[in-house]
Design an enzyme around this catalytic site. Sequence first.
Site, mmCIF file in Angstrom:
data_model
loop_
_atom_site.group_PDB
_atom_site.id
_atom_site.type_symbol
_atom_site.label_atom_id
_atom_site.label_comp_id
_atom_site.label_asym_id
_atom_site.label_seq_id
_atom_site.Cartn_x
_atom_site.Cartn_y
_atom_site.Cartn_z
ATOM 1 N N GLY A 7 -4.555 8.091 3.196
ATOM 2 C CA GLY A 7 -5.753 8.661 3.804
ATOM 3 C C GLY A 7 -5.429 9.101 5.215
ATOM 4 O O GLY A 7 -4.295 8.947 5.683
ATOM 5 N N GLY A 12 -10.061 3.950 6.963
ATOM 6 C CA GLY A 12 -10.401 2.684 6.325
ATOM 7 C C GLY A 12 -9.344 2.218 5.334
ATOM 8 O O GLY A 12 -9.555 1.252 4.605
ATOM 9 N N LYS A 13 -8.197 2.896 5.319
ATOM 10 C CA LYS A 13 -7.168 2.575 4.328
ATOM 11 C C LYS A 13 -6.572 1.186 4.526
ATOM 12 O O LYS A 13 -6.349 0.468 3.553
ATOM 13 C CB LYS A 13 -6.087 3.658 4.267
ATOM 14 N N SER A 14 -6.321 0.765 5.761
ATOM 15 C CA SER A 14 -5.748 -0.560 5.991
ATOM 16 C C SER A 14 -6.724 -1.661 5.599
ATOM 17 O O SER A 14 -6.333 -2.649 4.965
ATOM 18 C CB SER A 14 -5.326 -0.726 7.452
ATOM 19 N N ALA A 32 4.356 -5.483 8.937
ATOM 20 C CA ALA A 32 3.929 -4.496 9.936
ATOM 21 C C ALA A 32 5.142 -3.707 10.406
ATOM 22 O O ALA A 32 6.172 -4.291 10.752
ATOM 23 C CB ALA A 32 3.262 -5.196 11.111
ATOM 24 N N THR A 33 5.019 -2.390 10.410
ATOM 25 C CA THR A 33 6.140 -1.534 10.804
ATOM 26 C C THR A 33 5.977 -0.947 12.198
ATOM 27 O O THR A 33 6.876 -0.264 12.679
ATOM 28 C CB THR A 33 6.326 -0.392 9.786
ATOM 29 N N HIS A 48 -5.456 -6.496 15.392
ATOM 30 C CA HIS A 48 -5.234 -6.559 13.939
ATOM 31 C C HIS A 48 -4.833 -7.971 13.506
ATOM 32 O O HIS A 48 -5.314 -8.479 12.492
ATOM 33 C CB HIS A 48 -4.171 -5.549 13.505
ATOM 34 N N GLU A 63 7.149 -8.627 11.096
ATOM 35 C CA GLU A 63 7.281 -7.348 11.787
ATOM 36 C C GLU A 63 8.655 -6.770 11.467
ATOM 37 O O GLU A 63 9.672 -7.393 11.758
ATOM 38 C CB GLU A 63 7.083 -7.532 13.290
ATOM 39 N N ASP A 90 2.230 -2.059 5.992
ATOM 40 C CA ASP A 90 1.342 -1.193 6.763
ATOM 41 C C ASP A 90 2.065 -0.796 8.055
ATOM 42 O O ASP A 90 2.180 -1.600 8.952
ATOM 43 C CB ASP A 90 0.050 -1.933 7.076
#
Length: 188
Positions: A7, A12-14, A32-33, A48, A63, A90
């Site tokens: 999206g 709102g994808k996450s 997490a990237t 987050h 991470e 994500d």
Amino acid sequence: MIVLVTGGARSGKSSFAERLCMSKSQEAIYVATAQAFDDEMKERIALHKLQRSQANYSWRNVEEPFQLVKLLSDMRENSQGADAPTVLVDCLTLWLSNILLSYEGQEDMQEKVKSEILCLVDQAQQYPGHLIMVTNEVGSGIVPEYPLGRMYRDLAGYMNQAVSRSSSEVFLVTAGIPVELKSMEYKL
């Protein structure tokens, strides 16, 4: 099972991907990237993490801005088949940006990044548990002004298509509303 969630920015994808994870298992690994290069990004990451900690769900945060392929391989090797943990990545487009910039200025840069993408798809296909990956649809906006930006846009499209072909489900999230696309795919 691979699930791709895509999206636009702030679609709102996450949030949807997190809820999807929660529906699949009692706990998950959140990969997490993103990298915190400035104070604003540090604040985003902290927010987050705080939101996830308040979700009454067991997240293990990892991470990994570069070695996503190795991480998935290691998790696959350490899992016991059906007991493999649910994993949420994500997001893929941040990972792609990190990889692209790591090859900046090198010969055959685009081909090297495509190779990394194909390695990612291969590892994702081998993962025995639920693997939910978030990405951005970056090709719907304006054409980037600079060559590197255009290359990034093209590689993001290449990556999203490669991952979606291997996914059991592909969700497009717009205005917080997820729509599953694979079931509606028109086949020639």
